[in-house]
Every structure is written in structure tokens, then in C-alpha cells.
Design an enzyme around this catalytic site. Structure first.
Site, PDB file in Angstrom:
ATOM      1  N   ASN A  63     -31.375  42.148 -11.437  1.00  0.00           N
ATOM      2  CA  ASN A  63     -30.337  41.705 -10.509  1.00  0.00           C
ATOM      3  C   ASN A  63     -30.569  40.294  -9.975  1.00  0.00           C
ATOM      4  OD1 ASN A  63     -32.491  43.275  -9.014  1.00  0.00           O
ATOM      5  ND2 ASN A  63     -31.503  42.231  -7.316  1.00  0.00           N
ATOM      6  N   TYR A  96     -51.793  38.762  -6.437  1.00  0.00           N
ATOM      7  CA  TYR A  96     -50.732  38.421  -7.401  1.00  0.00           C
ATOM      8  C   TYR A  96     -51.357  38.067  -8.746  1.00  0.00           C
ATOM      9  CZ  TYR A  96     -46.785  36.147  -9.690  1.00  0.00           C
ATOM     10  OH  TYR A  96     -45.807  35.802 -10.595  1.00  0.00           O
ATOM     11  N   GLY A 144     -34.663  37.866 -14.550  1.00  0.00           N
ATOM     12  CA  GLY A 144     -34.135  39.097 -15.135  1.00  0.00           C
ATOM     13  C   GLY A 144     -32.631  39.007 -15.305  1.00  0.00           C
TER      14      GLY A 144
HETATM   15  N1  LIG Z   1     -40.242  32.272 -10.564  1.00  0.00           N
HETATM   16  C1  LIG Z   1     -41.345  31.803 -11.089  1.00  0.00           C
HETATM   17  O1  LIG Z   1     -41.667  30.626 -10.930  1.00  0.00           O
HETATM   18  C2  LIG Z   1     -42.252  32.710 -11.889  1.00  0.00           C
HETATM   19  C3  LIG Z   1     -43.421  32.161 -12.436  1.00  0.00           C
HETATM   20  C4  LIG Z   1     -44.263  32.988 -13.184  1.00  0.00           C
HETATM   21  C5  LIG Z   1     -43.937  34.325 -13.369  1.00  0.00           C
HETATM   22  N2  LIG Z   1     -42.803  34.832 -12.803  1.00  0.00           N
HETATM   23  C6  LIG Z   1     -42.519  36.267 -13.004  1.00  0.00           C
HETATM   24  O2  LIG Z   1     -41.160  36.423 -13.367  1.00  0.00           O
HETATM   25  C7  LIG Z   1     -40.725  37.743 -13.030  1.00  0.00           C
HETATM   26  C8  LIG Z   1     -39.337  37.682 -12.393  1.00  0.00           C
HETATM   27  O3  LIG Z   1     -39.402  37.038 -11.166  1.00  0.00           O
HETATM   28  P1  LIG Z   1     -38.284  36.041 -10.592  1.00  0.00           P
HETATM   29  O4  LIG Z   1     -38.939  34.730 -10.469  1.00  0.00           O
HETATM   30  O5  LIG Z   1     -37.034  36.186 -11.342  1.00  0.00           O
HETATM   31  O6  LIG Z   1     -38.156  36.608  -9.079  1.00  0.00           O
HETATM   32  P2  LIG Z   1     -36.957  37.337  -8.287  1.00  0.00           P
HETATM   33  O7  LIG Z   1     -35.734  36.508  -8.321  1.00  0.00           O
HETATM   34  O8  LIG Z   1     -37.557  37.673  -6.972  1.00  0.00           O
HETATM   35  O9  LIG Z   1     -36.724  38.646  -9.134  1.00  0.00           O
HETATM   36  C9  LIG Z   1     -37.667  39.699  -9.099  1.00  0.00           C
HETATM   37  C10 LIG Z   1     -36.972  41.005  -9.423  1.00  0.00           C
HETATM   38  O10 LIG Z   1     -37.943  42.064  -9.312  1.00  0.00           O
HETATM   39  C11 LIG Z   1     -37.368  43.088  -8.544  1.00  0.00           C
HETATM   40  N3  LIG Z   1     -38.342  43.948  -7.862  1.00  0.00           N
HETATM   41  C12 LIG Z   1     -39.224  43.627  -6.885  1.00  0.00           C
HETATM   42  N4  LIG Z   1     -39.868  44.720  -6.473  1.00  0.00           N
HETATM   43  C13 LIG Z   1     -39.391  45.764  -7.197  1.00  0.00           C
HETATM   44  C14 LIG Z   1     -39.626  47.164  -7.217  1.00  0.00           C
HETATM   45  N5  LIG Z   1     -40.488  47.746  -6.374  1.00  0.00           N
HETATM   46  N6  LIG Z   1     -38.947  47.932  -8.102  1.00  0.00           N
HETATM   47  C15 LIG Z   1     -38.040  47.384  -8.931  1.00  0.00           C
HETATM   48  N7  LIG Z   1     -37.759  46.075  -8.948  1.00  0.00           N
HETATM   49  C16 LIG Z   1     -38.424  45.274  -8.096  1.00  0.00           C
HETATM   50  C17 LIG Z   1     -36.491  42.361  -7.528  1.00  0.00           C
HETATM   51  O11 LIG Z   1     -35.559  43.264  -6.943  1.00  0.00           O
HETATM   52  P3  LIG Z   1     -34.815  42.907  -5.529  1.00  0.00           P
HETATM   53  O12 LIG Z   1     -33.845  41.813  -5.823  1.00  0.00           O
HETATM   54  O13 LIG Z   1     -34.178  44.195  -5.166  1.00  0.00           O
HETATM   55  O14 LIG Z   1     -35.886  42.478  -4.590  1.00  0.00           O
HETATM   56  C18 LIG Z   1     -35.847  41.333  -8.443  1.00  0.00           C
HETATM   57  O15 LIG Z   1     -34.796  41.927  -9.160  1.00  0.00           O
HETATM   58  C19 LIG Z   1     -41.811  38.324 -12.137  1.00  0.00           C
HETATM   59  O16 LIG Z   1     -42.566  39.250 -12.884  1.00  0.00           O
HETATM   60  C20 LIG Z   1     -42.665  37.118 -11.765  1.00  0.00           C
HETATM   61  O17 LIG Z   1     -44.005  37.486 -11.545  1.00  0.00           O
HETATM   62  C21 LIG Z   1     -41.955  34.051 -12.087  1.00  0.00           C
END
Ligand SMILES: NC(=O)c1ccc[n+]([C@@H]2O[C@H](COP(=O)([O-])OP(=O)(O)OC[C@H]3O[C@@H](n4cnc5c(N)ncnc54)[C@H](OP(=O)(O)O)[C@@H]3O)[C@@H](O)[C@H]2O)c1
Ligand SMILES: *[C@@H]1O[C@H](CO)[C@@H](O)[C@H](O)[C@H]1NC(C)=O
Length: 327
Positions: free
Chosen positions: A47, A208, A51
């Protein structure tokens, strides 16, 4: 006077450079579009952020996408927006190619993971791709429903149970793929087996990094176990991406504009960041490739701590006990 002119010129030059860099990144960073017609894909955390961008692109490739999200309201809203943006009809079939479904999955609850999988196994005759994308970053010390430290619990253990429960379906659907979204911050983690729940001490950055190192060791051990099954598993880091991941990081009000400027100039957009996830999920180039780590759609080297087979196996065994797969 002269000093002011120099400062102004520097600022202007710097600004133009940033804009050039931004535009250069935005262009040419979209991977070639494979067809995902007839393929079912589960994306956790679809969402928001990476993702959601991954879901949008796989829908453009005509996949049937199951958004596995913890909050039904947020997920339905994202699904509505995606359908409108892509011109999808709310039900597949007929002229509609690509289909989007929402299912509830809270990775901070083993009960929820089990009931999600139960429903998928009942409803889905096959599963072609599982993308373990959801993640939580540097939250204050909290525990999951089952008493695990939140980042280890959601980022690693929840996905560990999810993947194991869907493995039979993935094997029956081979060739199929598992994609694990890790982070280059794994470098600062360690699997400290004596305190996996951070009960002795909690450091949110360390927790983390530990969870993202666990993702890599999990992918490695899983790839070994899946040899010869036609199910591949690869991990990736997306770069630094503008998403909601930093929700637990407090940026002081006065610094916010500067932070926003820096993030606009230097961080990737979600669609740019999602390219490697999309590539690993759909590109014919990585057919049959397994047990590797990718960044920018290319294989990357890992530090020895992420390729230690003994630690990977020990983490697997302990995780099995923690999530109740082995009593
Ligand atoms: N952004 C970066 O710079 C970056 C860098 C390295 C790695 N990553 C990795 O990329 C992935 C995606 O992150 P993003 O950056 O797109 O962050 P984001 O926008 O915060 O998206 C994270 C997603 O994970 C969901 N989530 C969190 N806790 C959860 C739970 N208990 N059960 C089910 N879903 C859950 C969130 O749901 P809600 O919306 O309901 O909270 C949201 O849909 C993560 O694994 C992160 O570690 C990101
Ligand atoms: C917390 O962990 C990070 C990353 O492992 C480390 O760099 C930092 O020094 C730690 N902070 C404290 C207070 O121990």
C-alpha cells in the site's frame, strides 16, 4: 559584493547540478517490460512506497497482484488509486488484463500470518512470485503480538513464517520466484543469538540492520534448500528511496525544508527504487538465478557476515522454533 556573487553563483550552480542529476535519474531507469499475464504475485506492504510502486508496474505487465497489507483501509485506498491510475476495472476478466486484490496480513502477528496463508492456500491454485517487501525502520522499542522485538519480528520472523507456509504452493507453481527486499544497512548488523529480542539492550539502528542481515541470511539458506525445485530466491537493496519508511525518525521543523530538498535531489522516487524488485520478479534475464544479491538490477557482492552458512543455518533453526514451525 564579490563574496555575495560567489555564494549566489555557487548556489545556482549547485541547484542546476541537482536538477540535472534528478532528471538524469528519472530518465532511463525503467527496466524493460516483461509480460506477467497469467501470473499471480503477492507483495507484502504493497500500500505504500516501494511495494506500491512494484504493484503498479507489475499490474502494467498484466499480473494478478495480491496486496498483503496490515491495514485494510489504507490498502483499499491504495488499491482504488492504483486501479484509477492504471485504468483497471475492479474485477479482472473480459477486457481487463491485470487484477488487483487486497488481503489482510499483519506481519507483527503470527496468527495473522497463518490466517493470511490459510486463505491464500484455499483460494489460489498457484503462486508465481512472492515479494517480501514490507518493513519497519527504527521504531521505538516495541514487541510484536508474540513478544518479538518489532523490527526483527516484522522484517524477518513474519516473512520467515509467511514464506515457509507458502512454499508448497510456490513449489507446485514452479518455475516461481521469491524476492527479498533487504537493505545495504545490513552491514551494521550482527545476529546476536544471545539477545534476538533486544531484552538486554535496544539500539534501534542496530535492530534494523540486524533484521536486514537476517533477510539476507534467510534468502541464502532458503536458496540452498530450494536447489532443484524450480523456485528461486534472490535478495536486493533498493537504494535510498523517498517513502514512508522514515516515519519514526523525528526531523526538527526548522530542518524539514532542507531535508525535503536533499531527499528530492538525492533520494530515488519509489518507482526508481522499485526497479530491482520488478526486475527480479519479472525479468527473463534472471530466470533460474538463485541465492544472489542485487542492486540497480545487477548482482552485488556481500560482506562475509551475510554469506556465513553456519550463521544462516543456525538462524533458520532458531527462527523455526520462534515462529512455532518446530515445537
Ligand atoms: N526507503 C528506503 O530508502 C529503503 C532503503 C533500503 C531498504 N528499504 C526496504 O524497502 C522495504 C519497503 O519500504 P518502503 O521504503 O517502501 O517503506 P514504507 O513506505 O514505509 O512501506 C513499508 C510497508 O510495510 C508495511 N508494514 C509495516 N509493518 C507491517 C506489518 N506489521 N505487517 C504488514 N505490513 C507492514 C507498511 O504498512 P503501513 O502503510 O500500514 O504502515 C507499508 O506498506 C522495506 O523492507 C525497507 O526495509 C527501503
Ligand atoms: C547503535 O547501532 C549502530 C549500528 O549498529 C551503531 O553504529 C551505534 O554506535 C550504536 N549506538 C549505540 C549507542 O550503541
Amino acid at each position: 559584493m564579490a563574496a555575495t556573487a560567489v555564494v549566489l553563483a555557487a548556489a545556482l550552480g549547485g541547484g542546476l547540478l541537482l536538477i540535472a542529476r534528478r532528471l538524469w535519474w528519472a530518465a532511463g531507469k525503467v527496466a524493460g517490460r516483461a509480460s506477467m499475464e497469467g501470473k499471480t504475485v503477492i507483495i507484502t506492504g504493497a500500500n505504500s512506497g516501494l511495494g506500491r510502486a512494484t504493484a503498479a508496474e507489475l499490474l502494467r505487465q498484466h499480473a494478478r497482484v495480491i496486496m498483503a497489507c496490515r491495514d485494510r483501509g489504507r490498502a483499499e485506498e491504495a488499491a482504488r488509486e492504483l486501479r484509477a491510475q492504471l485504468g483497471l476495472c475492479s474485477r479482472g476478466g473480459g477486457e481487463c488484463r491485470g487484477e488487483l486484490l487486497v488481503r489482510e496480513l499483519d506481519l507483527a502477528s503470527l496468527r495473522s500470518v497463518r490466517s493470511f496463508c490459510h486463505r491464500v492456500l484455499q483460494e489460489e491454485p498457484k503462486l508465481d512470485v512472492l515479494i517480501n517487501n514490507a518493513g519497519i525502520f527504527q521504531c521505538p522499542y516495541t514487541k510484536t503480538e508474540d513478544g518479538f522485538e518489532m523490527q526483527f519480528g516484522v522484517n524477518h520472523l513474519g516473512h520467515f513464517l509467511l514464506t515457509n507456509l507458502l512454499l508448497g504452493l510456490l513449489k507446485n507453481s514452479a518455475p516461481s520466484r521469491i524476492v527479498v527486499v533487504s537493505s545495504s544497512l545490513y552491514k551494521y548488523g550482527e545476529i546476536n543469538f544471545d539477545d534476538l529480542n533486544s531484552e538486554l539492550s535496544y539500539n534501534k539502528s542496530f535492530a534494523y540492520s540486524r533484521s536486514k542481515l537476517a533477510n539476507l541470511l534467510f534468502a541464502r539458506e532458503l536458496a540452498r534448500r530450494l536447489e532443484g525445485t524450480g523456485v528461486t530466491v534472490n535478495a536486493l537493496h533498493p537504494g535510498i528511496v523517498r517513502t514512508n519508511l522514515g516515519r519514526h525518525i523525528h526531523v526538527p521543523l526548522l530542518v524539514k525544508p532542507l531535508f525535503n530538498l536533499v531527499s528530492w535531489a538525492f533520494f530515488r522516487s519509489p518507482l526508481e527504487g522499485a526497479q530491482t524488485s520488478i526486475y527480479l520478479a519479472s525479468s527473463p534475464e534472471v530466470e533460474g538465478v538463485s541465492g544472489k544479491y542485487f542492486g540497480n538490477c545487477k548482482e552485488q557482492l556481500l560482506l562475509p557476515k551475510a554469506t556465513d552458512d553456519l550463521v544462516a543455518r543456525k538462524l533458520w533453526d532458531i527462527s523455526e522454533v520462534m515462529v512455532g514451525l518446530l515445537k
